[in-house]
Design a protein around this motif. Structure first.
Motif, short mmCIF file in Angstrom:
data_model
loop_
_atom_site.label_atom_id
_atom_site.label_comp_id
_atom_site.label_asym_id
_atom_site.label_seq_id
_atom_site.Cartn_x
_atom_site.Cartn_y
_atom_site.Cartn_z
N LYS A 155 91.43 109.49 -25.81
CA LYS A 155 91.08 108.94 -27.11
C LYS A 155 91.84 107.66 -27.41
CE LYS A 155 91.25 109.98 -32.07
NZ LYS A 155 91.53 111.01 -33.10
N TYR A 156 93.13 107.64 -27.09
CA TYR A 156 93.97 106.49 -27.43
C TYR A 156 94.17 105.52 -26.27
CZ TYR A 156 95.09 109.09 -31.67
OH TYR A 156 95.01 109.77 -32.86
N GLY A 157 93.55 105.79 -25.14
CA GLY A 157 93.74 104.92 -24.00
C GLY A 157 95.19 104.90 -23.56
N ALA A 158 95.86 106.04 -23.70
CA ALA A 158 97.29 106.13 -23.42
C ALA A 158 97.54 106.79 -22.07
CB ALA A 158 97.98 106.95 -24.52
N PRO A 159 98.65 106.46 -21.43
CA PRO A 159 99.02 107.16 -20.20
C PRO A 159 99.41 108.60 -20.51
CG PRO A 159 100.80 105.72 -20.88
CD PRO A 159 99.64 105.43 -21.80
N ILE A 160 99.32 109.43 -19.49
CA ILE A 160 99.61 110.84 -19.66
C ILE A 160 100.53 111.32 -18.56
CG2 ILE A 160 97.46 111.42 -18.45
CD1 ILE A 160 97.38 114.03 -20.02
N ARG B 254 102.24 109.29 -12.60
CA ARG B 254 103.27 109.61 -13.58
C ARG B 254 104.34 108.52 -13.62
NH1 ARG B 254 105.19 115.83 -12.98
NH2 ARG B 254 103.74 116.19 -11.28
N ASN B 255 104.76 108.09 -12.45
CA ASN B 255 105.79 107.03 -12.39
C ASN B 255 105.28 105.74 -13.03
OD1 ASN B 255 107.56 108.72 -11.07
ND2 ASN B 255 107.01 108.00 -9.02
N ALA B 256 104.01 105.43 -12.79
CA ALA B 256 103.42 104.23 -13.39
C ALA B 256 103.37 104.35 -14.91
CB ALA B 256 102.02 103.99 -12.83
N ALA B 257 103.05 105.55 -15.39
CA ALA B 257 102.99 105.78 -16.84
C ALA B 257 104.36 105.58 -17.47
CB ALA B 257 102.48 107.20 -17.12
N THR C 57 106.92 103.82 -16.22
CA THR C 57 107.30 102.41 -16.11
C THR C 57 106.62 101.57 -17.18
OG1 THR C 57 107.63 102.63 -13.71
CG2 THR C 57 107.31 100.40 -14.59
N GLY C 58 105.31 101.80 -17.38
CA GLY C 58 104.57 101.05 -18.39
C GLY C 58 105.07 101.32 -19.79
N PHE C 59 105.39 102.58 -20.07
CA PHE C 59 105.88 102.93 -21.40
C PHE C 59 107.26 102.32 -21.65
CE2 PHE C 59 108.06 105.83 -24.39
CZ PHE C 59 107.18 105.76 -25.45
N GLN C 60 108.13 102.42 -20.67
CA GLN C 60 109.47 101.87 -20.81
C GLN C 60 109.44 100.35 -20.97
OE1 GLN C 60 111.29 104.51 -21.75
NE2 GLN C 60 112.98 103.93 -20.41
N ALA C 61 108.43 99.71 -20.40
CA ALA C 61 108.31 98.25 -20.48
C ALA C 61 107.59 97.80 -21.75
CB ALA C 61 107.58 97.72 -19.24
N GLY C 62 107.09 98.74 -22.53
CA GLY C 62 106.42 98.39 -23.77
C GLY C 62 104.95 98.06 -23.61
N VAL C 63 104.40 98.33 -22.43
CA VAL C 63 102.98 98.07 -22.21
C VAL C 63 102.12 98.98 -23.08
CG1 VAL C 63 101.11 98.06 -20.51
CG2 VAL C 63 103.41 97.29 -19.86
N HIS C 64 102.55 100.24 -23.22
CA HIS C 64 101.82 101.22 -24.02
C HIS C 64 102.72 101.72 -25.15
CE1 HIS C 64 98.75 101.37 -20.90
NE2 HIS C 64 99.71 101.55 -20.01
#
Length: 209
Positions: A92-97, A107-110, A112-119
């Motif tokens: 729904k939110y286009g968010a990593p899981i 999972r690692n990509a999710a 990394t992206g979250f920690q970098a502020g991408v999501h």
């Protein structure tokens, strides 16, 4: 903090119908195991958290409340114990899981992206988020109350580490006059965070005694 939600009339009607059916099952069968009681409890929680499973029309009241909380775009971890709901919210939110059925590389990509502020949002099940460093989060939302209180501590520890300066807001998203209230009362009484519900406590919840 606690954010309380009122179920819609159709959600409430189905919840109360199921609750009556489960009470009859529990009161009529003295030999029900803890495992069976937890399974019955999960059915009640699903009506509250993801009524889509029971073909109750969307949007679910708790999911509407979640949407309102997320409007501020604050970096947020949403934890649920239901894998199907986690996937639904992520889509729904286009968010990593992060979940047990997600490959390690994804999972690692999710993370990394979250920690970098991408999501600004990351959705996780209890198993999927274990042991991860997710300190970019400024808020942790619990979609319901885990029956094992130790999981709450595990979730928050993903977002906060010793020495961290920024505060992490913790939110419990709960439905009034449902199993959420009953579970919260028992969890709050517990001093030992490693304990799970006993058979007597599970029966108390399901029988509403």
């Amino acid at each position: 903090r606690y954010v309380w939600v009122d179920l819609r009339a159709d959600e409430r009607a189905y919840y109360e119908q199921l609750e009556r059916e489960l009470r009859i099952t529990v009161s009529g069968e003295e030999k029900l195991s803890v495992t069976n009681l937890i399974a019955l409890l999960i059915r009640l929680r699903q009506v509250v958290d993801e009524p889509e499973v029971f073909e109750i029309p969307a949007p679910a009241s708790k999911q509407v409340a979640l949407n309102e909380l997320l409007q501020d775009k604050k970096p947020t971890l949403v934890f649920t114990e239901f894998a199907m709901l986690a996937h639904r919210l992520a889509k729904k939110y286009g968010a990593p899981i992060i979940a047990g059925d997600i490959p390690l590389a994804a999972r690692n990509a999710a993370v990394t992206g979250f920690q970098a502020g991408v999501h600004p949002l990351l959705v996780s099940t209890a198993a999927g988020g274990y042991g991860l460093n997710l300190t970019a989060a400024k808020r942790v939302i619990h979609f319901g109350v885990p029956y094992n209180n130790a999981r709450v501590n595990q979730r928050v520890s993903r977002a906060w580490r010793r020495g961290q300066v920024d505060e992490v807001e913790e939110v419990f998203l709960l439905a009034r006059k449902t199993v959420d209230e009953k579970m919260l009362k028992i969890v709050e009484r517990k001093k030992d965070h490693e304990r799970k519900f006993s058979k007597a406590e599970l029966q108390h919840i399901l029988l509403d005694e």
